[in-house]
Enzyme design. Structure first.
Site, short mmCIF file in Angstrom:
data_model
loop_
_atom_site.label_atom_id
_atom_site.label_comp_id
_atom_site.label_asym_id
_atom_site.label_seq_id
_atom_site.Cartn_x
_atom_site.Cartn_y
_atom_site.Cartn_z
N GLY A 2 0.83 -1.20 0.00
CA GLY A 2 0.00 0.00 0.00
C GLY A 2 0.86 1.25 0.00
N VAL A 17 -0.65 -6.76 10.46
CA VAL A 17 -1.71 -7.58 11.04
C VAL A 17 -1.21 -8.92 11.55
CG1 VAL A 17 -3.55 -6.50 9.70
CG2 VAL A 17 -2.39 -8.55 8.80
N TYR A 35 0.25 -17.79 -1.40
CA TYR A 35 -0.96 -16.98 -1.48
C TYR A 35 -2.21 -17.85 -1.55
CZ TYR A 35 -4.09 -13.27 -3.14
OH TYR A 35 -5.13 -12.37 -3.28
#
Length: 334
Positions: free
Chosen positions: A42, A63, A149
């Site tokens: 980001g 997180v 992923y």
């Protein structure tokens, strides 16, 4: 005193492509928004225009570590979403999906918040069923380059469903198919951003395989509406639910469309298809249509025009610094 309709909403990965659009929409609806991001993929550029909102708060946080805040709803979007980024540090990618889910579910359990998990069409792997329906269990390589992923997101879905069964929590799981629009990272290796970057700089358009492999592209505004409809759905509907555009497009068709929209002199360059890259990808959105009254409305050409305009402005602002990175792994976008 807070307005009765105003919610305290946490968006993890809120400075990313999807997260920044979601934060913007929530603020426009009058909610208090806490944007959490570790800025691995980001960027503050995506949320700079939101910083002056009195109901917007930005927190740098990873997180994979616990978070202690008071919120009413959680959108868990934190995770690198393109092969260039998630394969750069695959162990951290798995940790973000799994530890991040555990930490956000723990937070939601403590404060009794409703929580939405941004899962992915990658849980289907290279599918043997077409189009993909939610009750298809997938065809995934658990030890391949993409598995950090794919399997990380599959495990996160397991955690969400087990927290629901064991603790009675209000959870929502969205399986996101290829999404595109303004604020995509210019060097994330995703096919739309790659093609636009290459077209605007008149570089050869990189086509993997013969270009007949397909994806289905959903514009970001439609996806954000899908998130919100899922979050607002009755508590007994938790998903997983496919969110994406059911209109299928080959890579050759996409490349030719983008070359035209960019008035580009780019030619096509064909490269070998990487391992585990899905040949076809298209969502069956019957469940979303029936349970959420949702389907995409933005035509691909219209969405691509907005996206090209965004990248063209970046090109003008950044000048020579605006160049394809050379990292062109084909991606299935989140």
């Amino acid at each position: 005193m807070r307005e009765l309709h105003c919610k305290r909403v946490l968006v993890t990965g809120g400075a990313g492509f999807l997260g920044s659009h979601l934060c913007e929409t929530l603020l426009a609806q009058g909610h208090d928004v806490l944007c959490v991001d570790n800025f691995y993929t980001g960027t503050k550029r995506n949320i700079a225009h939101l910083l002056d909102y009195p109901t917007f708060e930005l927190m740098r946080h990873d997180v994979t570590f616990p978070l202690y805040v008071e919120v009413d709803e959680i959108y868990n979007l934190a995770c690198p979403a393109s092969p260039v980024h998630y394969q750069h540090d695959p162990v951290q990618t798995t940790k973000t999906s799994v530890h991040g889910a555990i930490n956000m579910l723990g937070l939601a359990k403590r404060v009794k918040a409703k929580i939405l998990q941004a899962s992915t069409s990658e849980v289907y792997g290279d599918p043997e069923v077409h189009p993909q329906v939610e009750n298809y269990y997938g065809h995934v390589n658990p030890i391949g380059l993409r598995s950090c992923y794919d399997e990380g997101k599959r495990c996160a879905e397991t955690l969400f469903m087990d927290y629901r069964r064991q603790h009675g929590m209000r959870v929502k799981v969205a399986r996101i198919f290829n999404t595109y629009g303004p604020r995509m990272h210019p060097n994330d290796g995703r096919v739309v951003s790659n093609f636009i970057m290459q077209a605007l700089t008149n570089q050869p358009i990189t086509i993997y395989g013969d270009g007949q492999q397909t994806r289905s592209f959903c514009y970001v505004d439609d996806m954000i509406e899908g998130f919100q409809r899922l979050m607002q759905s009755p508590d007994d509907f938790c998903g997983p639910v496919n969110l994406g555009n059911p209109v299928e497009c080959t890579m050759l068709e996409l490349a030719q469309t983008i070359i035209g929209l960019c008035n580009s002199r780019s030619t096509l360059r064909f490269m070998p298809l990487p391992d585990d890259d899905p040949v076809r990808r298209r969502p069956d959105i019957s469940l979303a249509r029936g349970a959420l009254d949702w389907e995409p409305h933005v035509a691909m050409r219209d969405g691509l025009l907005h996206t090209v305009d965004y990248f063209r402005k970046m090109h003008i602002e950044r000048g020579p610094a605006f160049r394809p990175s050379g990292q062109r792994a084909p991606a299935t976008m989140v």
